[in-house]
Design an enzyme around this catalytic site. Structure first.
Site, PDB file in Angstrom:
ATOM      1  N   LYS A  93       0.810  -1.218   0.000  1.00 52.92           N
ATOM      2  CA  LYS A  93       0.000   0.000   0.000  1.00 52.92           C
ATOM      3  C   LYS A  93       0.849   1.278   0.000  1.00 52.92           C
ATOM      4  CE  LYS A  93      -0.895   1.490   4.770  1.00 52.92           C
ATOM      5  NZ  LYS A  93      -0.371   0.541   5.741  1.00 52.92           N
TER       6      LYS A  93
ATOM      7  N   HIS B   7       1.571  -3.328  14.700  1.00 52.74           N
ATOM      8  CA  HIS B   7       2.143  -2.209  13.958  1.00 52.74           C
ATOM      9  C   HIS B   7       2.229  -1.037  14.918  1.00 52.74           C
ATOM     10  CE1 HIS B   7       3.110   0.745  11.005  1.00 52.74           C
ATOM     11  NE2 HIS B   7       2.901  -0.055   9.974  1.00 52.74           N
TER      12      HIS B   7
ATOM     13  N   GLU C 292       6.893  -5.853   8.143  1.00 54.73           N
ATOM     14  CA  GLU C 292       6.145  -5.326   6.999  1.00 54.73           C
ATOM     15  C   GLU C 292       6.565  -3.890   6.680  1.00 54.73           C
ATOM     16  OE1 GLU C 292       2.117  -7.756   8.432  1.00 54.73           O
ATOM     17  OE2 GLU C 292       2.279  -5.590   8.711  1.00 54.73           O
TER      18      GLU C 292
END
Ligand SMILES: *Cc1c(COP(=O)(O)O)cnc(C)c1O
Length: 432
Positions: free
Chosen positions: A69, A197, A274
């Site tokens: 993204k 995250h 990530e």
């Protein structure tokens, strides 16, 4: 894996003695010959490679799954695929993109805890098994639509010091984790690990220490319930350029010691991350053209009150520059307060050149479309260029064509040594 001798996309090589800056300059010259003078990007794919090497040397025990993204341009995703990274996808379209490049589904994590049912079915049909969840409802959907899912429980973190907070929307509080793991068991689902995250643009490396400690607690609960978890996913949040407030190396030190403490090599837990911003931010430079200008004289002219202070400093002369990319285009993230931007000049100003306070505005008719509230520049003219560096993250991927302004063209370059290096890595592949 792509055959390294036949690149999946074409781009010019940076010739020797011809730097990235020279390329930007050359594009500016080419563009200045046209009437359009449209905004454009230049991307150095060698910079993406450099980031990958930096990651592998700083955190060799953590496999990167690039967060698509952040920048889904095909050249970037192809480059990373040939370097052997994994991918974090959040939607069917992102899954399609990564799968279309021949990436093995085992190298993909579908890291959106709240998925549309048809997208879960797509993942199931295409062999994408790893996916995150943070609620009971999601477990029920997955149990219905995906019989081979390997689930990762996303936990909430303290992201109060991040530029873009994510835990307001995603992540289970610690106290709800036992219930979720029990429910997964009842539904016959396979939970393989924990993810988090810390928030994009994390400014507090200690956030990783706490989150990894929390993940460790959830592993212990999993053990008690007989879950056999063996995957820790430490998410994103890593800085994209060296002028970021928190330095990458500082963060790596914290992560390495947290991993060493809670998930040492002999724990048998595989660790992935990530990273988004980290891989792409510094690779992209945006060049915009000044399409209009206003000179505001003295205090009695009608301009923003906010500029009053600046006017006093500069005998009352303030500039407003209008450029051909803005908030609805590449600068969307400034609206979300993810970033502040400052332009640089392609032609360095002379030492004695007078600098004027100015604001920089996008091209749309929206009064909110302002890129820079205040900075200092020499007297610029309509047709001059401004350069924004570190523009790879959440820019091209987030832009719209509101008001009919098209997205800037993208130009890719790579140096020959970087290209050769990439081929070697691609041929070796990456350890699983
Ligand atoms: C956005 C996002 C990332 C990437 O974050 P960065 O801060 O750009 O590294 C990683 N994982 C998830 C689940 C995300 O939503």
């Amino acid at each position: 894996m792509n055959n390294a001798s036949s690149p999946a996309f074409e781009f010019p090589f940076l010739e020797e003695c011809f730097s990235f800056r020279d390329t930007v300059g050359q594009k500016i010259i080419e563009s200045s010959r046209t009437d359009d003078r449209d905004a454009f990007y230049v991307c150095d794919l060698g910079d993406v490679l450099k980031k990958h090497l930096r990651w592998m040397s700083a955190l060799p025990q953590v496999s990167p799954f690039y967060a698509v993204k952040c920048n889904d341009s095909r050249a970037v995703v192809t480059t990373l695929a040939s370097l052997g990274t994994g991918f974090d996808c959040a939607s069917k379209t992102e899954l399609e993109l990564v799968l279309s490049l021949g990436v093995d589904p085992s190298r993909i994590i579908y890291a959106n805890p709240c998925k549309q049912i048809s997208h879960i079915k797509y993942a199931s049909a295409h062999g994408v098994q790893m996916m995150t969840f943070d609620s009971e409802e999601e477990l029920i959907k997955v149990a219905r639509c995906h019989d081979k899912a390997r689930l990762v429980l996303r936990i909430a973190t303290d992201d109060s010091k991040a530029v873009c907070r994510l835990s307001v929307k995603f992540g289970s509080p610690l106290k709800a984790c036992r219930g979720l793991l029990e429910r997964a068991k009842e539904l016959g689902l396979n939970v393989i690990g924990v993810s988090f995250h810390v928030g994009s643009g994390c400014t507090d490396p200690k956030a990783y220490m706490q989150a990894i400690a929390d993940a460790h607690c959830v592993f212990k609960i999993g053990d008690e319930l007989g879950c056999n978890m063996d995957l820790l996913d430490i998410g994103g949040g890593f800085p994209g350029s060296d002028d970021a407030e928190t330095k990458f190396d500082e963060m790596m030190d914290v992560i390495n010691s947290a991993v060493h403490k809670y998930f040492p090599a002999d724990s048998g837990v595989k660790i992935i991350a990530e990273p988004g911003r980290f891989y792409v931010a510094s690779a992209f430079t945006l060049v915009v053209n000044i399409i209009a200008k206003k000179v505001i004289m003295g205090k009695d002219s009608s301009s923003d009150e906010e500029d009053e202070g600046a006017k006093e400093k500069n005998n009352g002369r303030t500039m407003m520059y209008y450029v051909n990319d803005g908030l609805y285009g590449s600068f969307f993230c400034s609206a979300l307060e993810c970033s502040t931007y400052l332009p640089t000049l392609y032609k360095k100003p002379k030492p004695d050149e007078i600098m004027y306070p100015c604001s920089i505005w996008g091209p749309t008719c929206d009064g909110l479309d302002r890129i820079v509230e205040q900075c200092y520049l020499p007297d610029m003219q309509v047709g001059d260029w401004l350069v924004f560096e570190n523009m790879g993250a959440y820019t091209v991927a987030a832009s719209s064509t509101f008001n009919g302004f098209k997205r800037p063209d993208l130009h890719y370059v790579i140096s020959r040594p970087a290209w050769q290096h990439m081929q070697q890595i691609g041929l070796q592949g990456m350890p699983a």
